[in-house]
Design an enzyme around this catalytic site. Structure first.
Site, PDB file in Angstrom:
ATOM      1  N   HIS A 177      34.054 -32.547   6.498  1.00 26.62           N
ATOM      2  CA  HIS A 177      34.639 -31.196   6.647  1.00 26.62           C
ATOM      3  C   HIS A 177      33.747 -30.239   6.756  1.00 26.62           C
ATOM      4  O   HIS A 177      33.939 -28.986   6.400  1.00 26.62           O
ATOM      5  CB  HIS A 177      35.651 -30.959   5.543  1.00 26.62           C
ATOM      6  CG  HIS A 177      36.841 -31.972   5.433  1.00 26.62           C
ATOM      7  ND1 HIS A 177      37.817 -31.967   6.313  1.00 26.62           N
ATOM      8  CD2 HIS A 177      36.795 -33.082   4.845  1.00 26.62           C
ATOM      9  CE1 HIS A 177      38.393 -32.879   6.143  1.00 26.62           C
ATOM     10  NE2 HIS A 177      38.003 -33.783   5.214  1.00 26.62           N
ATOM     11  N   ARG A 198      12.195 -24.395 -24.995  1.00 28.68           N
ATOM     12  CA  ARG A 198      12.986 -23.377 -24.999  1.00 28.68           C
ATOM     13  C   ARG A 198      12.543 -22.321 -24.255  1.00 28.68           C
ATOM     14  O   ARG A 198      13.199 -21.336 -23.993  1.00 28.68           O
ATOM     15  CB  ARG A 198      13.043 -22.899 -26.308  1.00 28.68           C
ATOM     16  CG  ARG A 198      13.452 -23.982 -27.529  1.00 28.68           C
ATOM     17  CD  ARG A 198      13.495 -23.263 -28.693  1.00 28.68           C
ATOM     18  NE  ARG A 198      14.460 -21.951 -28.824  1.00 28.68           N
ATOM     19  CZ  ARG A 198      15.786 -22.314 -29.196  1.00 28.68           C
ATOM     20  NH1 ARG A 198      16.395 -23.490 -29.361  1.00 28.68           N
ATOM     21  NH2 ARG A 198      16.569 -21.209 -29.210  1.00 28.68           N
ATOM     22  N   TRP A 235      10.934 -17.073 -22.980  1.00 26.38           N
ATOM     23  CA  TRP A 235      11.696 -17.433 -21.521  1.00 26.38           C
ATOM     24  C   TRP A 235      12.232 -15.941 -21.076  1.00 26.38           C
ATOM     25  O   TRP A 235      12.913 -15.539 -21.895  1.00 26.38           O
ATOM     26  CB  TRP A 235      12.856 -18.327 -21.720  1.00 26.38           C
ATOM     27  CG  TRP A 235      13.338 -18.729 -20.541  1.00 26.38           C
ATOM     28  CD1 TRP A 235      12.921 -19.721 -19.404  1.00 26.38           C
ATOM     29  CD2 TRP A 235      14.568 -18.272 -19.857  1.00 26.38           C
ATOM     30  NE1 TRP A 235      14.026 -19.504 -18.234  1.00 26.38           N
ATOM     31  CE2 TRP A 235      14.845 -18.686 -18.678  1.00 26.38           C
ATOM     32  CE3 TRP A 235      15.594 -17.068 -20.311  1.00 26.38           C
ATOM     33  CZ2 TRP A 235      16.004 -18.632 -17.692  1.00 26.38           C
ATOM     34  CZ3 TRP A 235      16.751 -17.005 -19.207  1.00 26.38           C
ATOM     35  CH2 TRP A 235      16.878 -17.708 -18.254  1.00 26.38           C
ATOM     36  N   GLU A 271      16.053 -29.909 -10.072  1.00 29.19           N
ATOM     37  CA  GLU A 271      15.421 -29.039 -11.269  1.00 29.19           C
ATOM     38  C   GLU A 271      14.039 -29.522 -11.749  1.00 29.19           C
ATOM     39  O   GLU A 271      13.364 -28.528 -11.904  1.00 29.19           O
ATOM     40  CB  GLU A 271      16.348 -29.428 -12.382  1.00 29.19           C
ATOM     41  CG  GLU A 271      16.580 -30.564 -13.101  1.00 29.19           C
ATOM     42  CD  GLU A 271      17.374 -30.571 -14.406  1.00 29.19           C
ATOM     43  OE1 GLU A 271      17.422 -29.597 -15.083  1.00 29.19           O
ATOM     44  OE2 GLU A 271      18.056 -31.539 -14.632  1.00 29.19           O
ATOM     45  N   CYS A 329      13.694 -18.911 -25.729  1.00 31.46           N
ATOM     46  CA  CYS A 329      12.469 -18.521 -26.453  1.00 31.46           C
ATOM     47  C   CYS A 329      12.503 -19.342 -27.774  1.00 31.46           C
ATOM     48  O   CYS A 329      13.561 -19.630 -28.290  1.00 31.46           O
ATOM     49  CB  CYS A 329      12.702 -16.785 -26.849  1.00 31.46           C
ATOM     50  SG  CYS A 329      12.482 -15.901 -25.435  1.00 31.46           S
ATOM     51  N   LYS A 349      15.142 -25.487 -22.028  1.00 35.83           N
ATOM     52  CA  LYS A 349      16.091 -26.764 -22.416  1.00 35.83           C
ATOM     53  C   LYS A 349      17.342 -25.983 -22.999  1.00 35.83           C
ATOM     54  O   LYS A 349      18.541 -26.422 -23.056  1.00 35.83           O
ATOM     55  CB  LYS A 349      15.358 -27.353 -23.658  1.00 35.83           C
ATOM     56  CG  LYS A 349      16.254 -28.502 -24.012  1.00 35.83           C
ATOM     57  CD  LYS A 349      16.091 -29.808 -23.451  1.00 35.83           C
ATOM     58  CE  LYS A 349      16.849 -30.953 -23.604  1.00 35.83           C
ATOM     59  NZ  LYS A 349      17.211 -31.673 -22.603  1.00 35.83           N
ATOM     60  N   LYS A 351      19.427 -33.557 -11.048  1.00 35.01           N
ATOM     61  CA  LYS A 351      18.267 -34.003 -11.785  1.00 35.01           C
ATOM     62  C   LYS A 351      17.079 -33.913 -10.611  1.00 35.01           C
ATOM     63  O   LYS A 351      16.097 -33.332 -10.986  1.00 35.01           O
ATOM     64  CB  LYS A 351      18.403 -35.521 -11.894  1.00 35.01           C
ATOM     65  CG  LYS A 351      19.082 -35.950 -13.045  1.00 35.01           C
ATOM     66  CD  LYS A 351      18.510 -35.397 -14.457  1.00 35.01           C
ATOM     67  CE  LYS A 351      18.785 -34.009 -14.935  1.00 35.01           C
ATOM     68  NZ  LYS A 351      20.026 -33.687 -15.815  1.00 35.01           N
ATOM     69  N   ASN A 401      13.971 -13.931 -30.235  1.00 38.86           N
ATOM     70  CA  ASN A 401      14.966 -14.659 -29.258  1.00 38.86           C
ATOM     71  C   ASN A 401      16.339 -14.196 -29.318  1.00 38.86           C
ATOM     72  O   ASN A 401      17.175 -14.410 -30.030  1.00 38.86           O
ATOM     73  CB  ASN A 401      14.931 -16.328 -29.986  1.00 38.86           C
ATOM     74  CG  ASN A 401      15.724 -17.187 -29.350  1.00 38.86           C
ATOM     75  OD1 ASN A 401      16.261 -18.164 -29.861  1.00 38.86           O
ATOM     76  ND2 ASN A 401      16.082 -16.892 -28.035  1.00 38.86           N
ATOM     77  N   GLY A 402      16.658 -13.939 -28.155  1.00 39.31           N
ATOM     78  CA  GLY A 402      18.099 -13.522 -27.673  1.00 39.31           C
ATOM     79  C   GLY A 402      18.073 -12.073 -26.901  1.00 39.31           C
ATOM     80  O   GLY A 402      17.005 -11.854 -26.238  1.00 39.31           O
ATOM     81  N   GLU A 422      25.430 -34.922 -10.622  1.00 41.77           N
ATOM     82  CA  GLU A 422      24.331 -34.986 -11.531  1.00 41.77           C
ATOM     83  C   GLU A 422      23.195 -35.503 -10.954  1.00 41.77           C
ATOM     84  O   GLU A 422      21.828 -34.880 -11.371  1.00 41.77           O
ATOM     85  CB  GLU A 422      24.612 -35.895 -12.839  1.00 41.77           C
ATOM     86  CG  GLU A 422      23.695 -36.217 -13.785  1.00 41.77           C
ATOM     87  CD  GLU A 422      23.183 -34.968 -14.437  1.00 41.77           C
ATOM     88  OE1 GLU A 422      23.688 -33.890 -14.539  1.00 41.77           O
ATOM     89  OE2 GLU A 422      22.236 -35.142 -15.416  1.00 41.77           O
TER      90      GLU A 422
HETATM   91  C1  F6R Z   1      19.943 -30.297 -16.599  1.00 42.34           C
HETATM   92  C2  F6R Z   1      20.246 -29.654 -18.087  1.00 42.34           C
HETATM   93  C3  F6R Z   1      21.196 -28.297 -18.058  1.00 42.34           C
HETATM   94  C4  F6R Z   1      21.960 -28.401 -19.577  1.00 42.34           C
HETATM   95  C5  F6R Z   1      22.867 -27.152 -19.771  1.00 42.34           C
HETATM   96  C6  F6R Z   1      23.610 -27.339 -20.921  1.00 42.34           C
HETATM   97  O1  F6R Z   1      19.264 -31.422 -16.895  1.00 42.34           O
HETATM   98  O2  F6R Z   1      19.761 -30.237 -19.013  1.00 42.34           O
HETATM   99  O3  F6R Z   1      22.007 -28.219 -17.055  1.00 42.34           O
HETATM  100  O4  F6R Z   1      22.804 -29.647 -19.354  1.00 42.34           O
HETATM  101  O5  F6R Z   1      21.811 -26.196 -19.883  1.00 42.34           O
HETATM  102  O6  F6R Z   1      22.857 -27.522 -22.221  1.00 42.34           O
HETATM  103  P1  F6R Z   1      23.425 -27.997 -23.633  1.00 42.34           P
HETATM  104  O7  F6R Z   1      23.982 -29.339 -23.037  1.00 42.34           O
HETATM  105  O8  F6R Z   1      22.392 -28.028 -24.493  1.00 42.34           O
HETATM  106  O9  F6R Z   1      24.717 -27.160 -23.686  1.00 42.34           O
END
Ligand code: F6R
Length: 612
Positions: free
Chosen positions: A508, A27, A75, A492, A2, A607, A489, A101-102, A485
């Site tokens: 396996h 956010r 969010w 998501e 949020c 994010k 990518k 927010n929280g 990774e």
């Molecule tokens: C994926 C992504 C998330 C963050 C994770 C940790 O693309 O961005 O998996 O890596 O939420 O976020 P931070 O790095 O801000 O602690």
């Protein structure tokens, strides 16, 4: 999660709030809303499920003229993303108006207590309960500040709030615990926001609030206090950021811009920290904990998501070159299983935002046991950066796209620098090797540029597979986390199922899924696992899987095995993941963009994950 914005000052509040919410939308973007104190002294609210642009398109700005207001982009945690559950929330008597927010963890207990006092609730949110609690305490004290203090004193969980009281019209109270919050200090105006991005168009002067602190803001004054009512004096900080850094600059999406920024962001990570002639790496922020880093019997790296993948790569680097045992832990798991942490452990938290709740709490847990805590963080002044014993900023610049790209490669570069620094101090690498590493490090930005110039090649592979339903990503050694990774990518932002695996583990179990429709991305640079990975490719090919191989520019042999090739420049093992992830970032970006996905704001995500 949020985003919250509050404005009080000489301007019309609503455009500032909408602009701020758009910049904070990373956010959370389930719903958005605002309340404005109009010139006529009335509070007018509009809130709606959906994005900030949906809200913006539905309002007639002429109707909301006034110099005080608060806004929110959500969010969803408690309650579905409906119009009713959108913020701001009101107390039953509509005297207290709140954005939050929280998560209020003891909301049920507070709700029952308030219900027994005759309070009624209209929504499913914990925020509405907090608004009523503030109202309850306001009735007892007849003092807005005290009411907020008393209420927050009785709350378990996390909050960043901005709050209005209809009896004390020209005042906003902001407070935080566990959710980021800052105060932009302009010329006869103040902006409260979850992140500096929302204030940068108006001022670069900011004050960061710490946990347990509040700001009482009027049109021409601000007072900082703790929730326990102790006054605080804090200097204003000047943000080292310009607006262009958080704008798209001609790119269709932030994600594409951020992928293409990597030659510069990587350079910013190592600038001034490495001597190319001697191979000496120096990280000023870690100097004071260098003795602990050298004497530690083990390092624990803790993080979430992409940052956790960076941690896995860090494990390979530090174990291989410094000979220090490393454990890598999901922050969310680590803190809840009574981890064994020794005083002489070094616990490294990696976080782009510096606000991820689980990572922050894992580091706090480690601190409780007396371990040395270190942060590898992007956002300057973030909570993790402030709470750890020492740290290093990755200096990747603002990352707005929800999918992390340039922060990941800068996290890897920071880990490589730490590895070089410790290996030199512990004499686990020859000086000659360190010099060679430093010389190669210098070439990395140029090599990334070469891949950016080749992005049309990656795009043409994306075109072929945009309709695929499943993907495998396979790698060995340090490229196994790169496979994880790459898969993350893709899933998501394109919502296509993808899994990363160590290539040899296929046999396996997962190999059962291979058929002629399954694209398998093999990360196959010419390193010491090359021959083994070629065998793994052969195993998949003989089961009719489609091979997409990520291979070095000079590898002709790969043509004998691969159906499609993503070319990458050759580099030393320690830097290989930094290069190898880039074609995979492009692949997922183009697949998502071709499928018209909302690349920068994928569904269900945010994010900065500031809830546990
Ligand atoms: C994926 C992504 C998330 C963050 C994770 C940790 O693309 O961005 O998996 O890596 O939420 O976020 P931070 O790095 O801000 O602690």
């Amino acid at each position: 999660m949020c985003g919250i914005v509050g404005y009080i000052g000489k301007r019309n509040a609503l455009p500032v709030i909408i602009d701020g919410l758009k910049r904070l939308e990373y956010r959370g973007y389930d719903s958005a809303g605002f309340t404005i104190l109009s010139d006529k002294g009335e509070y007018i609210t509009f809130k709606k499920a959906g994005r900030v642009t949906d809200l913006e398109e539905s309002i007639d700005f002429e109707k909301y003229i006034g110099n005080v207001g608060i806004g929110h982009t959500r969010w969803a945690t408690h309650g579905e993303p409906t119009d009713a559950n959108a913020h701001p929330h009101f107390c039953m008597e509509e005297k207290i108006i709140l954005v939050h927010n929280g998560i209020i963890e003891n909301y049920k207990a507070i709700k029952s207590k308030l219900e027994s006092e005759g309070y009624k609730f209209k929504t499913d949110t914990d925020t509405e309960i907090l608004a009523n609690l503030i109202n309850y305490n306001y009735k007892k004290t007849n003092d807005f500040v005290k009411a907020v203090q008393l209420s927050l004193g009785g709350v378990d969980g996390t909050y960043g709030i901005a709050c209005l009281c209809t009896d004390e019209k020209d005042k906003i109270i902001a407070a935080r615990k566990g959710s980021p919050l800052l105060l932009g200090v302009g010329d006869e105006e103040f902006i409260i926001a979850s992140d500096a991005a929302a204030v940068l168009s108006y001022t670069r002067n900011v004050i960061y609030l710490n946990d347990g602190e509040m700001a009482i803001v009027t049109k021409n004054s601000h007072t900082l206090k703790t929730i326990e009512d102790v006054e605080i004096i804090r200097d204003i900080q000047v943000l080292d950021m310009v607006l262009e850094q958080i704008e798209k600059g001609g790119y269709k999406h932030f994600m594409l811009k951020e992928i293409c920024e990597q030659p510069e962001s990587i350079q910013n990570t190592f600038r001034g920290r490495i001597n190319f002639e001697t191979g000496v790496a120096k990280l000023g922020g870690l100097e004071k904990v260098l003795p602990q880093m050298l004497n530690a019997k083990r390092y624990i790296i803790t993080a979430c998501g992409t940052a956790w993948h960076a941690g896995l790569i860090g494990e390979y680097m530090i174990e291989q070159y410094c000979r220090i045992p490393v454990e890598v832990e999901y922050a969310s798991e680590f803190r809840y299983r009574r981890p064994i942490i020794y005083k002489d452990d070094v616990v490294i938290g990696i976080s782009q935002s510096g606000e991820t709740a689980d990572t922050l709490e894992a580091l706090r847990e480690a601190k409780k046991y007396g371990a040395t805590t270190i942060g590898i963080v992007n956002v300057i002044g973030s909570t993790i950066a402030r709470e750890v014993d020492a740290g290093t900023y990755i200096h990747a610049g603002p990352e707005i796209g929800v999918a992390s790209t340039k922060a990941f490669t800068s996290q890897l570069m920071s880990l490589a620098l730490i590895t070089m620094m410790i290996a030199r101090e512990k004499n686990t690498l020859f000086s000659k090797t360190l010099r060679e590493m430093a010389q190669e490090l210098k070439q990395i930005p140029e090599k990334i540029k070469r891949m950016i110039d080749r992005k049309e090649d990656y795009k043409s592979v994306a075109e072929k597979f945009r309709k695929s339903k499943n993907f495998y990503y396979l790698g060995r050694g340090v490229n196994f986390p790169v496979a994880l990774e790459g898969a993350l990518k893709l899933k998501e932002i394109s919502y296509i199922h993808a899994e990363g695996y160590p290539a040899a583990e296929m046999k396996h179990g997962p190999i059962a899924l291979i058929d002629k429709k399954m694209p398998v991305v093999f990360i196959a640079p010419k390193d010491r696992t090359y021959d083994k990975i070629i065998s793994n490719i052969a195993e998949v090919k003989s089961r009719k899987g489609i091979i997409i191989a990520l291979a070095n520019e000079d590898d002709d042999n790969i043509k004998n095995y691969a159906d499609y090739i993503l070319r990458v420049p050759k580099t030393l093992g320690i830097f290989a993941p930094i290069l190898n992830i880039i074609p995979l970032q492009f692949l997922s970006y183009y697949i998502a963009a071709m499928n018209n996905r909302d690349v920068d704001r994928p569904r269900n995500l945010a994010k900065s994950v500031t809830v546990e």
